[in-house]
Design a protein around this motif. Structure first.
Motif, PDB file in Angstrom:
ATOM      1  N   LYS A   1       3.026  -3.937   7.341  1.00  0.00           N
ATOM      2  CA  LYS A   1       2.706  -3.982   8.583  1.00  0.00           C
ATOM      3  C   LYS A   1       3.936  -4.779   9.135  1.00  0.00           C
ATOM      4  O   LYS A   1       5.012  -4.391   8.273  1.00  0.00           O
ATOM      5  N   PRO A   2       4.057  -5.029  10.484  1.00  0.00           N
ATOM      6  CA  PRO A   2       4.497  -5.374  11.183  1.00  0.00           C
ATOM      7  C   PRO A   2       5.581  -6.634  10.684  1.00  0.00           C
ATOM      8  O   PRO A   2       5.037  -7.455  10.162  1.00  0.00           O
TER       9      PRO A   2
ATOM     10  N   GLY B   1      -6.295   5.152  13.636  1.00  0.00           N
ATOM     11  CA  GLY B   1      -6.922   7.069  13.065  1.00  0.00           C
ATOM     12  C   GLY B   1      -5.106   7.889  14.201  1.00  0.00           C
ATOM     13  O   GLY B   1      -5.408   8.847  13.439  1.00  0.00           O
ATOM     14  N   GLU B   2      -5.442   7.400  15.418  1.00  0.00           N
ATOM     15  CA  GLU B   2      -5.143   8.486  16.173  1.00  0.00           C
ATOM     16  C   GLU B   2      -3.781   8.456  16.096  1.00  0.00           C
ATOM     17  O   GLU B   2      -2.123   7.474  16.007  1.00  0.00           O
TER      18      GLU B   2
ATOM     19  N   ARG C   1       0.905  -1.036   0.210  1.00  0.00           N
ATOM     20  CA  ARG C   1      -0.159   0.031   0.026  1.00  0.00           C
ATOM     21  C   ARG C   1       1.098   1.080   0.042  1.00  0.00           C
ATOM     22  O   ARG C   1       1.283   1.510   0.683  1.00  0.00           O
ATOM     23  N   TYR C   2       1.275   1.786  -1.435  1.00  0.00           N
ATOM     24  CA  TYR C   2       1.867   2.852  -1.587  1.00  0.00           C
ATOM     25  C   TYR C   2       1.425   4.127  -0.528  1.00  0.00           C
ATOM     26  O   TYR C   2       0.030   4.319  -0.741  1.00  0.00           O
TER      27      TYR C   2
ATOM     28  N   ARG D   1      -2.066   4.410  12.944  1.00  0.00           N
ATOM     29  CA  ARG D   1      -2.443   2.931  12.005  1.00  0.00           C
ATOM     30  C   ARG D   1      -3.649   3.122  11.733  1.00  0.00           C
ATOM     31  O   ARG D   1      -5.014   3.495  12.417  1.00  0.00           O
ATOM     32  N   ASP D   2      -3.820   2.595  10.389  1.00  0.00           N
ATOM     33  CA  ASP D   2      -5.263   2.394   9.699  1.00  0.00           C
ATOM     34  C   ASP D   2      -6.333   1.464  10.199  1.00  0.00           C
ATOM     35  O   ASP D   2      -5.859  -0.048  10.454  1.00  0.00           O
ATOM     36  N   ALA D   3      -7.585   0.876   9.891  1.00  0.00           N
ATOM     37  CA  ALA D   3      -8.266  -0.111  10.355  1.00  0.00           C
ATOM     38  C   ALA D   3      -7.640  -0.976   9.744  1.00  0.00           C
ATOM     39  O   ALA D   3      -8.723  -2.358  10.635  1.00  0.00           O
ATOM     40  N   GLU D   4      -7.348  -1.337   9.326  1.00  0.00           N
ATOM     41  CA  GLU D   4      -7.060  -3.004   8.187  1.00  0.00           C
ATOM     42  C   GLU D   4      -5.689  -2.712   8.543  1.00  0.00           C
ATOM     43  O   GLU D   4      -4.699  -3.634   8.156  1.00  0.00           O
TER      44      GLU D   4
END
Length: 556
Positions: A376-377, A396-397, A370-371, A436-439
């Motif tokens: 992810k870790p 989101g925070e 995801r550019y 971090r986003d929801a995905e």
């Protein structure tokens, strides 16, 4: 070659060099530079000789051996020979200033210095003033090493001609140096009896100094088992590096990113690494990719931008075998990654690592890119985003990124308070702000010191920079917070334009509107200043603190 989690007898050379001899890879090329190549068998034999040479010079286990070397086939010999002798290797940046060299060499109490002859001439005034007088080992500076034509074939180390001894003139400073030892002479005269020092998996093998992007560099101490941890988890687990790969890292071996890319990752599987002794340049990168048919290329965002702007850019960037590219050092703007995939036909995996963690622990990966995000870790690492009280923040925070994993350094040398703040139990504080986003994808927001608020809302310099770079006129950008006439903080941008563009009020206003539309109305830069280049560390990171200092001085 499993990841070592318990304390036991272990020396990293057993896995990274000696195992390849027993597995029949002795005749395979391990490293190539523009002048020479070295096989796994030669690397084994020469590292054994160098370990014996250190012992013969009176260098004892745990003492520090500084490597001030260009990226050539002599580098892995000196590095692994040092570890083989039970000493501590300290790869040192070859682009520092004399005050920085004086600070580091005094700080680490260098016992032996392995130095390229050209750098020896530069660093000589510092050596004369050191309180601890090191043994000096000089490596021949072959002037043709960076000028071999693409069609010429590198000779192996055993074929290298012996040149005259150039070093007798390098006599003592004020207290009487012994003549500087010549690297090749030491190798030639040394014992050949197999040698691996009795070290432990938890024993310090290497110090790596931080790049100094936020102040004086600090020495991170890494243990023998950490190298294989990064190679297994990221090199093999994410990149899928294998024996048939040919890799090139534009980032140098003195940098933790480059040390993994071009040393521990390829040696962990018996692959081949292509080294370049000069500063990275588009011409040099294209030459090596084409000549050696590189399969994995590692760079930093600014270099990818420069390569995309070069007239030689093409499918495969010159290599018909290029299968994957990697970026780190700072966040990769989405526009650069997308254009690279479109033109070159290969994805760029953006990742985050640090000197404190030795290499990459957060990354995009093949088939999951995801550019604009850092991915992810890496499996084997745990990553959290926390607030000022250490509590996890909601998706989101924005908060500070902390990480836990097997390659964490054991602390900074002689920096107790900073060690406590950074290495808090099993968790390492990165000082990077993330969301971090929801995905589950992580997005870089800037260093903690770079963040600022506008109209009560946090602004990530990287968000504004990414918006600016997405405009066709902008090659590079850096953003800081600046007080306006009312004493309120607003964004200020420093930009480098692409060739063919010139600044006028119309373009600058278009750029401000572009940022409003891409990043948010409150984030647009109230001031835009043109630069020929941006201040960076030698590892490619933008030094925003220097821009803040320059801006404050100009305002006085």
């Amino acid at each position: 070659m499993d990841i070592i989690t318990e304390r036991r007898a272990y020396n990293a050379v057993s896995d990274f060099i000696d195992s390849h001899i027993s597995q029949g890879r002795g005749g395979k090329i391990a490293f190539i530079d523009p002048q020479r190549s070295i096989t796994y068998s030669e690397l084994h034999d020469r590292s054994v000789r160098f370990a014996h040479a250190l012992q013969a010079l009176g260098i004892e286990p745990e003492q520090r051996v500084v490597l001030l070397l260009n990226d050539t086939v002599d580098y892995p010999v000196a590095f692994w020979g040092t570890l083989r002798a039970g000493c501590v290797a300290i790869p040192l940046n070859v682009y520092l200033t004399l005050p920085q060299y004086a600070y580091i060499l005094t700080d680490c109490r260098v016992r032996a210095l392995v130095v390229e002859i050209s750098h020896f001439e530069t660093i000589r005034p510092v050596l004369d003033a050191l309180p601890h007088r090191p043994v000096v080992i000089v490596v021949e500076d072959d002037q043709s090493a960076s000028s071999r034509s693409p069609s010429s074939r590198p000779s192996t180390c055993s074929e290298r001609a012996t040149s005259q001894d150039l070093y007798a003139r390098h006599k003592a400073g004020r207290d009487g140096y012994k003549l500087a030892q010549r690297f090749e002479n030491l190798i030639a005269r040394a014992d050949t009896t197999p040698l691996v020092a009795d070290t432990l998996s938890d024993e310090v093998a290497c110090w790596l100094y931080t790049s100094g992007s936020t102040g004086d560099p600090k020495a991170v101490k890494h243990v023998h088992s950490s190298f294989m941890a990064t190679a297994k988890l990221f090199g093999q687990g994410v990149l899928g590096i294998c024996e048939n790969d040919v890799v090139h890292s534009a980032s140098k071996l003195f940098f933790s990113y480059g040390l993994g890319n071009a040393m521990s990752f390829p040696l962990s599987v018996g692959a081949t690494a292509v080294l370049w002794p000069r500063r990275p340049s588009p011409e040099g990168v294209f030459e090596m990719l084409r000549r050696d048919r590189v399969t994995i290329f590692y760079g930093v965002p600014s270099l990818y931008a420069a390569l995309l702007s070069h007239h030689q850019i093409c499918k495969g960037a010159g290599s018909d075998r290029l299968r994957i590219c990697v970026s780190a050092g700072e966040a990769l703007p989405a526009r650069i990654g997308e254009r690279w995939r479109e033109i070159v036909g290969v994805d760029v995996l953006d990742g985050l690592g640090s000197t404190e963690m030795l290499n990459t622990f957060l990354s995009n990966r093949p088939e999951d890119i995801r550019y604009g995000s850092t991915g992810k870790p890496v499996p084997g690492y745990e990553v959290r985003i926390v607030d000022d009280n250490g509590n996890d923040v909601a998706d989101g925070e924005i908060g500070e990124l902390i990480v836990r994993g097997p390659s964490a350094g054991e602390g900074y040398w002689n920096q107790r308070e900073k060690s406590r703040r950074t290495f808090a139990g099993e968790w390492t504080h990165t000082g990077d702000k993330y969301r971090r986003d929801a995905e589950g994808y992580f997005y870089y927001c800037g260093r903690a010191d770079d963040m600022f608020k506008v109209s009560g809302m946090w602004v990530s310099p990287f968000d504004v920079e990414a918006a600016l770079i997405s405009h066709e006129a902008v090659l590079e950008a850096a953003v800081i917070g600046k007080e306006d006439a009312d004493g309120l903080i607003k964004p200020k941008a420093f930009i480098v334009l692409r060739n063919g563009y010139s600044a006028d009020d119309g373009l600058l206003e278009k750029l401000k509107l572009h940022v409003k539309n891409k990043a948010g109305a409150w984030k647009f830069p109230r001031w835009i200043e043109l630069r020929e280049q941006l201040p960076r560390t030698s590892t490619g990171k933008i030094q925003r603190f220097k821009l803040r200092q320059e801006d404050l001085r100009a305002a006085r």
